[in-house]
Write a protein that holds these residues in place. Sequence first.
Motif, PDB file in Angstrom:
ATOM      1  N   UNK A 256       0.853  -1.187   0.000  1.00 35.38           N
ATOM      2  CA  UNK A 256       0.000   0.000   0.000  1.00 35.38           C
ATOM      3  C   UNK A 256       0.887   1.234   0.000  1.00 35.38           C
TER       4      UNK A 256
ATOM      5  N   UNK B 224      -4.718   5.417   1.971  1.00 36.37           N
ATOM      6  CA  UNK B 224      -4.056   4.119   1.831  1.00 36.37           C
ATOM      7  C   UNK B 224      -4.469   3.514   0.494  1.00 36.37           C
TER       8      UNK B 224
ATOM      9  N   UNK C  79     -10.354 -11.067   2.508  1.00 30.93           N
ATOM     10  CA  UNK C  79     -11.789 -10.919   2.684  1.00 30.93           C
ATOM     11  C   UNK C  79     -12.297 -11.241   4.066  1.00 30.93           C
TER      12      UNK C  79
ATOM     13  N   UNK D 202     -13.331   1.950  -4.319  1.00 30.59           N
ATOM     14  CA  UNK D 202     -13.025   2.544  -3.020  1.00 30.59           C
ATOM     15  C   UNK D 202     -14.302   2.872  -2.243  1.00 30.59           C
TER      16      UNK D 202
ATOM     17  N   UNK E 146     -17.055  -8.253   2.699  1.00 31.18           N
ATOM     18  CA  UNK E 146     -16.652  -7.995   4.075  1.00 31.18           C
ATOM     19  C   UNK E 146     -16.309  -6.532   4.265  1.00 31.18           C
TER      20      UNK E 146
ATOM     21  N   UNK F 239     -13.766  -4.255   6.891  1.00 37.85           N
ATOM     22  CA  UNK F 239     -12.747  -4.231   7.938  1.00 37.85           C
ATOM     23  C   UNK F 239     -12.672  -2.827   8.512  1.00 37.85           C
TER      24      UNK F 239
ATOM     25  N   UNK G  33     -13.967  -5.419   0.699  1.00 40.46           N
ATOM     26  CA  UNK G  33     -13.531  -6.418  -0.254  1.00 40.46           C
ATOM     27  C   UNK G  33     -14.757  -7.058  -0.865  1.00 40.46           C
TER      28      UNK G  33
ATOM     29  N   UNK H  71     -13.063 -11.241  -5.705  1.00 42.96           N
ATOM     30  CA  UNK H  71     -11.656 -11.580  -5.537  1.00 42.96           C
ATOM     31  C   UNK H  71     -10.756 -10.358  -5.475  1.00 42.96           C
TER      32      UNK H  71
ATOM     33  N   UNK I  42      -8.658  -7.250  -3.936  1.00 47.58           N
ATOM     34  CA  UNK I  42      -7.923  -7.062  -2.682  1.00 47.58           C
ATOM     35  C   UNK I  42      -8.618  -6.049  -1.779  1.00 47.58           C
ATOM     36  N   UNK I  43      -8.149  -5.978  -0.556  1.00 54.32           N
ATOM     37  CA  UNK I  43      -8.722  -5.074   0.431  1.00 54.32           C
ATOM     38  C   UNK I  43      -8.446  -3.630   0.025  1.00 54.32           C
ATOM     39  N   UNK I  44      -9.522  -2.870  -0.142  1.00 54.26           N
ATOM     40  CA  UNK I  44      -9.420  -1.474  -0.563  1.00 54.26           C
ATOM     41  C   UNK I  44      -9.954  -0.589   0.554  1.00 54.26           C
ATOM     42  N   UNK I  45      -9.232   0.475   0.863  1.00 55.35           N
ATOM     43  CA  UNK I  45      -9.580   1.337   1.995  1.00 55.35           C
ATOM     44  C   UNK I  45     -10.246   2.629   1.544  1.00 55.35           C
TER      45      UNK I  45
END
Lengths: 114, 109
Positions: free
Chosen positions: A35, A43, A99, B2, B30, B32, B91, B94, B96-99
């Motif tokens: 990141x 981020x 996830x 995002x 999900x 986070x 997310x 598939x 990735x985790x995006x903030x």
Amino acid sequence: DTAVSQTPKYLVTQMGNDKSIKCEQNLGHDTMYWYKQDSKKFLKIMFSYNNKELIINETVPNRFSPKSPDKAHLNLHINSLELGDSAVYFCASSRQGAGNTEAFFGQGTRLTVV
Amino acid sequence: QQPVQSPQAVILREGEDAVINCSSSKALYSVHWYRQKHGEAPVFLMILLKGGEQKGHDKISASFNEKKQQSSLYLTASQLSYSGTYFCGTQSGNTPLVFGKGTRLSVIA
């Protein structure tokens, strides 16, 4: 023991240089990430990588490339550094995709391009 | 894609409550929540996976709405130690985790 470690913590370099940031995790995770956090604290995901698949954020310049010698390491190599590359770069890891599991972050590498 | 966080910043006095919202234009797998203190790495708070789920520990809790497109983080009786930037990460599929862009929370005495 540090779960996700990055080196160096600080990196000051001149425009046009090539540099690498190393990242290692000892958690046995399958997936690692890079990141970029700019001055506005956003981020931004750059790469997501497991031993099967590399996902690249299409907005990342191809001067940036991840290199993974093994599952525990994901290094970030940057060619021809520019002033706009100055930021804090965070490495992270998680089990499989992020996830449904916690992502663990390294302490960050503050890159300053002069 | 995002997620959108609101508010961008909030200032609280000790003991006051705050709500931080996180929304997406599509259903999420999900959500986070992370907190980042100045000069440090983001630290995990919690994950919500199911629509209608609520989680919490101490005086920080979160909910994930039924349509799985929005989450809220609740901070009650805030303490000085709650100060920092709060990020929601999402997310779907598939990806990735995006903030989100973060919410800067300042708790003052």
